[in-house]
Structure formats: C-alpha cells, structure tokens
Design a protein around this motif. Structure first.
Motif, mmCIF file in Angstrom:
data_model
loop_
_atom_site.group_PDB
_atom_site.id
_atom_site.type_symbol
_atom_site.label_atom_id
_atom_site.label_comp_id
_atom_site.label_asym_id
_atom_site.label_seq_id
_atom_site.Cartn_x
_atom_site.Cartn_y
_atom_site.Cartn_z
ATOM 1 N N TYR A 96 8.081 -6.177 11.777
ATOM 2 C CA TYR A 96 8.354 -4.749 11.861
ATOM 3 C C TYR A 96 8.009 -4.013 10.575
ATOM 4 C CZ TYR A 96 10.831 -5.691 16.197
ATOM 5 O OH TYR A 96 11.152 -6.063 17.469
ATOM 6 N N LYS A 97 7.931 -4.728 9.488
ATOM 7 C CA LYS A 97 7.641 -4.077 8.212
ATOM 8 C C LYS A 97 6.147 -4.008 7.926
ATOM 9 C CE LYS A 97 11.961 -5.477 6.159
ATOM 10 N NZ LYS A 97 12.623 -5.991 4.989
ATOM 11 N N PRO B 220 11.202 -11.182 11.860
ATOM 12 C CA PRO B 220 11.588 -9.793 11.561
ATOM 13 C C PRO B 220 10.628 -9.049 10.640
ATOM 14 C CG PRO B 220 13.485 -11.239 11.448
ATOM 15 C CD PRO B 220 12.289 -12.131 11.653
ATOM 16 N N ARG C 120 0.190 -6.333 11.620
ATOM 17 C CA ARG C 120 0.868 -6.646 12.884
ATOM 18 C C ARG C 120 -0.123 -7.200 13.903
ATOM 19 N NH1 ARG C 120 5.229 -1.908 14.575
ATOM 20 N NH2 ARG C 120 6.523 -2.082 12.735
ATOM 21 N N VAL D 133 1.830 -1.639 -0.443
ATOM 22 C CA VAL D 133 1.497 -3.069 -0.482
ATOM 23 C C VAL D 133 0.501 -3.470 0.616
ATOM 24 C CG1 VAL D 133 3.624 -3.825 -1.602
ATOM 25 C CG2 VAL D 133 3.554 -3.712 0.876
ATOM 26 N N ILE E 203 6.911 11.500 -2.004
ATOM 27 C CA ILE E 203 7.249 10.300 -2.778
ATOM 28 C C ILE E 203 6.445 9.130 -2.211
ATOM 29 C CG2 ILE E 203 9.108 8.738 -3.487
ATOM 30 C CD1 ILE E 203 11.052 11.087 -3.007
ATOM 31 N N PRO E 204 5.594 8.509 -3.010
ATOM 32 C CA PRO E 204 4.771 7.405 -2.497
ATOM 33 C C PRO E 204 5.638 6.280 -1.932
ATOM 34 C CG PRO E 204 4.094 8.029 -4.704
ATOM 35 C CD PRO E 204 5.364 8.760 -4.430
ATOM 36 N N LEU F 239 12.546 -1.159 -3.695
ATOM 37 C CA LEU F 239 11.828 0.068 -4.066
ATOM 38 C C LEU F 239 12.036 1.153 -3.011
ATOM 39 C CD1 LEU F 239 8.493 -1.526 -5.362
ATOM 40 C CD2 LEU F 239 10.286 -0.488 -6.734
ATOM 41 N N GLU F 240 12.044 0.732 -1.737
ATOM 42 C CA GLU F 240 12.269 1.704 -0.653
ATOM 43 C C GLU F 240 13.678 2.305 -0.731
ATOM 44 O OE1 GLU F 240 10.412 3.157 1.601
ATOM 45 O OE2 GLU F 240 8.563 2.092 1.148
ATOM 46 N N ILE G 115 10.290 -5.243 -2.302
ATOM 47 C CA ILE G 115 9.685 -3.996 -1.793
ATOM 48 C C ILE G 115 10.776 -3.134 -1.143
ATOM 49 C CG2 ILE G 115 7.977 -2.995 -0.197
ATOM 50 C CD1 ILE G 115 6.765 -4.515 -2.571
ATOM 51 N N ASP G 116 11.705 -3.796 -0.455
ATOM 52 C CA ASP G 116 12.833 -3.056 0.133
ATOM 53 C C ASP G 116 13.649 -2.363 -0.955
ATOM 54 O OD1 ASP G 116 12.257 -3.875 2.772
ATOM 55 O OD2 ASP G 116 13.247 -5.796 2.411
ATOM 56 N N VAL H 170 13.538 4.999 -3.187
ATOM 57 C CA VAL H 170 12.919 6.180 -2.561
ATOM 58 C C VAL H 170 13.929 6.888 -1.656
ATOM 59 C CG1 VAL H 170 11.131 6.937 -0.929
ATOM 60 C CG2 VAL H 170 10.564 5.269 -2.694
ATOM 61 N N LEU I 4 17.000 -8.563 2.259
ATOM 62 C CA LEU I 4 15.983 -7.615 1.797
ATOM 63 C C LEU I 4 15.208 -8.204 0.614
ATOM 64 C CD1 LEU I 4 17.968 -4.236 1.980
ATOM 65 C CD2 LEU I 4 16.748 -5.467 3.784
ATOM 66 N N ASP I 5 13.984 -7.676 0.400
ATOM 67 C CA ASP I 5 13.159 -8.199 -0.698
ATOM 68 C C ASP I 5 12.880 -7.100 -1.732
ATOM 69 O OD1 ASP I 5 11.210 -6.594 0.414
ATOM 70 O OD2 ASP I 5 10.229 -8.242 1.471
ATOM 71 N N PRO J 174 6.420 2.568 -1.354
ATOM 72 C CA PRO J 174 6.058 1.219 -1.823
ATOM 73 C C PRO J 174 5.718 0.292 -0.661
ATOM 74 C CG PRO J 174 8.131 1.952 -2.798
ATOM 75 C CD PRO J 174 7.791 2.940 -1.739
ATOM 76 N N ALA J 175 6.445 0.475 0.467
ATOM 77 C CA ALA J 175 6.220 -0.410 1.618
ATOM 78 C C ALA J 175 4.835 -0.213 2.212
ATOM 79 C CB ALA J 175 7.286 -0.174 2.675
ATOM 80 N N ARG K 41 7.733 -8.489 21.780
ATOM 81 C CA ARG K 41 8.966 -8.754 22.533
ATOM 82 C C ARG K 41 8.674 -9.580 23.782
ATOM 83 N NH1 ARG K 41 11.232 -2.730 21.356
ATOM 84 N NH2 ARG K 41 12.192 -3.245 19.366
ATOM 85 N N LEU L 86 13.717 1.085 6.144
ATOM 86 C CA LEU L 86 13.209 -0.273 5.952
ATOM 87 C C LEU L 86 12.653 -0.880 7.236
ATOM 88 C CD1 LEU L 86 15.935 -1.782 3.581
ATOM 89 C CD2 LEU L 86 13.962 -0.388 3.026
ATOM 90 N N ASN L 87 12.596 -0.076 8.303
ATOM 91 C CA ASN L 87 12.031 -0.566 9.567
ATOM 92 C C ASN L 87 12.731 -1.828 10.064
ATOM 93 O OD1 ASN L 87 10.101 0.690 11.146
ATOM 94 N ND2 ASN L 87 8.512 0.385 9.577
ATOM 95 N N LEU L 88 14.046 -1.835 10.016
ATOM 96 C CA LEU L 88 14.800 -3.025 10.453
ATOM 97 C C LEU L 88 15.077 -2.902 11.952
ATOM 98 C CD1 LEU L 88 17.352 -3.137 7.489
ATOM 99 C CD2 LEU L 88 15.206 -4.380 7.687
ATOM 100 N N GLN L 89 14.022 -3.052 12.737
ATOM 101 C CA GLN L 89 14.149 -2.713 14.157
ATOM 102 C C GLN L 89 15.002 -3.689 14.963
ATOM 103 O OE1 GLN L 89 10.590 -1.342 16.098
ATOM 104 N NE2 GLN L 89 9.839 -0.388 14.251
ATOM 105 N N ASP L 90 15.258 -4.855 14.411
ATOM 106 C CA ASP L 90 16.101 -5.822 15.125
ATOM 107 C C ASP L 90 17.571 -5.667 14.749
ATOM 108 O OD1 ASP L 90 14.209 -6.912 16.629
ATOM 109 O OD2 ASP L 90 13.925 -8.746 15.468
ATOM 110 N N GLN M 250 16.261 9.007 -3.556
ATOM 111 C CA GLN M 250 15.569 10.186 -4.072
ATOM 112 C C GLN M 250 15.339 11.220 -2.962
ATOM 113 O OE1 GLN M 250 12.424 8.762 -6.568
ATOM 114 N NE2 GLN M 250 11.634 10.825 -6.941
ATOM 115 N N GLN M 251 14.879 10.714 -1.798
ATOM 116 C CA GLN M 251 14.549 11.626 -0.696
ATOM 117 C C GLN M 251 15.795 12.255 -0.076
ATOM 118 O OE1 GLN M 251 12.148 9.151 1.870
ATOM 119 N NE2 GLN M 251 10.274 10.245 1.345
#
Lengths: 87, 208
Positions: free
Chosen positions: B52-53, B49, B59, B114, B107-108, A45-46, A42-43, A49, A39-40, B110-111, B42, A16-20, A52-53
């Motif tokens: 980062y997504k 936050p 970005r 969009v 696996i496609p 759905l991730e 789209i998260d 995934v 999380l939202d 979703p992030a 930074r 989820l790219n939660l870099q913080d 599954q992965q």
C-alpha cells in the motif's frame, strides 16, 4: 485530548497509507515504530510532514523525534503543549 | 558457451486483466487503473502491507512478480546471489516524478520521493524475496526484446545468475503494462525457449 488522539489516528492511517489498519485498531499507547505498528524511517518523515501540514508545527530539534513519535498519545501531548505555548 | 535458457513462467498485467502463463486469471473492468491493482491484491489474498505504500510502478511490478513466482518457482534451489532482476520501461519513474513535483509546491512528500527512480521496483521485489543477484533497469522507447534476450543470456550463460526475472514494468497516468518472465536454465514441461520472438509474443498477449 481524546478528540485529538482520535483525529491523529485517522490522519496517520491516511498519511501513511495504512490501508489494512483501521484508526481504532491503533492503541493510544501502542509504540508506533518497530514492535508496535512497525513504521519505518520514511514513515517518520511523513509524520513530521503531518505535524507541519495539519498542526503547523515544525519539529526543529531532530533529537525530539523518538520521544514525540513514540505513541499517538505522546504526539497528542506534544501538539497540545505546542499549541498552549503559542496561544 | 551459450546454452538454451527457458521462460518457465510469465505474467502480463494490462487493461485491467491479468494473464498467468498465457491464461487470463483475473479481470476487473469496472475498477479505475490504480484501484485495479488493489482489487487484484485482495483477490489473490496477498499479504504484504508495504504494497500500500508503494507507488504505482512498484505496486504493478511487485504484483506481477508475486503472480509470476506463485506455483512453480523453487526459490530454495538457488542462493540469494543467483537470482537477479532485469527490467525496463519507456517512462522511467515519470508518473511518480510528476506526483512528487506536485507535493513540492507545498511540503515535499518523503514517501513519494523514495520512488522517484525506476529501479526502486527491483528493490521492492528483492527485499520481499531476499534476492541479491545482479540487477538492472533499462529505459528504452519500446520493449527491446532482442537486447533483453542478449543481456539476460549473458548473465545466465556466464553463471552470474542461475535464474532471472526480466521484462517490462510501465505506469504513466492511467496507462500501464507489466510483462514479467522467469528465465532459468532448467527446462520444465511448460517451458518455452527464451528468445526475443517468444518475449514479444507473450508481451502482446491480448492481441492473440
């Protein structure tokens, strides 16, 4: 279970790219959505995934989602139950 | 009736360097292109936050807009519907389209999916600041400053918008450039007239 929970936290941060956020910052029973990690959809759905992965688990029933993805612990319990079923 | 409109702020990001109102404000030549954006995020101590997504294009556009609006933009002067965004680039969302296509082999993601539209960057900026005015994203081979001048002036002079963030946001591979302009009716001490010529001059800032 502890190892699985720890692995899941790292995988969630990466997927989820939660870099913080550090994996250890996520509580085992902390809600993942809304008031917890925030999380939202789209998260969500991730996370499907990710299951599954990493664990070859397909969430076939969408209604299960809110229960399975409530916390890291509920995810771990779901994975463990699924693996026991298929072993 | 057509009246003068002004560029009241500008921000250019290219070649691992950031210029605000014509002056270099950040530089990190050691970073790889994607890491440069995180390095800048930074450095300026930005707190969002969701950054980062985002994909690279979002970005880049979001970062350029944050710096554009820092110090000077008085958001409270406008209703949300009075602030709009008009952007352009030459490769649409191709950078993310390619990365998404790679995930489709297994696996496609979703992030990533969009972000497979160029105007998502407008959505990210609008959500972050609550802007609800007219917006558009145009794809053209080069930055068509004449068209942007005409289009934005049309929106502002017809009172559809009172302020418009416009410019160019492009990311493909490791090549990128953002050039954003804050256009308003009000003249300030540092205003330059909103013309195609001035847009061009600022867009090519690193060439002097």
């Amino acid at each position: 279970m502890d190892k699985l929970i720890s692995d899941l936290k790292s995988q969630i941060v990466t997927q989820l790219n939660l870099q913080d956020i550090k994996p250890e910052d996520i509580g085992d029973d902390q809600p993942l959505f809304v008031e917890g990690l925030g999380l939202d959809s789209i998260d969500a759905l991730e996370l499907i995934v990710l299951l599954q992965q990493q664990y070859k688990i397909k969430l076939s029933n969408a209604d299960e989602g809110p229960k399975v993805f409530r916390t890291v612990r509920t995810m771990a319990e779901y994975i463990t139950a699924h693996q026991a079923q298929n072993s | 009736m057509s009246t003068n409109t002004y560029i009241n702020a500008d921000c250019v990001i290219t070649g691992n360097r950031i210029y605000k109102n014509g002056r270099p404000v950040f530089d990190d030549q050691a970073a790889a292109a994607p890491d440069f954006l995180v390095s800048a995020y930074r450095h300026f101590d930005l707190q969002y936050p969701k950054f980062y997504k985002m994909d690279h294009t979002s970005r880049l556009g979001w970062l350029a807009n944050e710096l554009l609006l820092q110090e000077g933009f008085q958001k409270e002067k406008y209703r949300p519907e009075e602030v709009g965004i008009v952007l352009s680039n030459s490769n649409s969302s191709l950078d993310t389209d390619i990365r998404y296509y790679e995930t489709v082999q297994s696996i496609p993601s979703p992030a990533l999916f969009v972000y497979t539209l160029p105007n998502i960057v407008i959505g990210e900026i609008s959500i972050c600041h609550g802007f609800k005015g007219e917006n558009a994203f145009f794809v053209s081979e080069q930055f068509d400053t004449g068209f942007i001048e005409q289009y934005v002036n049309g929106l502002v002079n017809n009172n559809i918008l009172q302020a418009c963030i416009c410019g160019w946001v492009e990311w493909l591979g490791n090549d990128y450039r953002a050039a954003l302009f804050l256009v308003e009716k009000m003249k300030t001490a540092n205003s330059v007239i909103f013309t195609a010529e001035n847009l061009n001059k600022i867009y090519q800032i690193e060439n002097g």
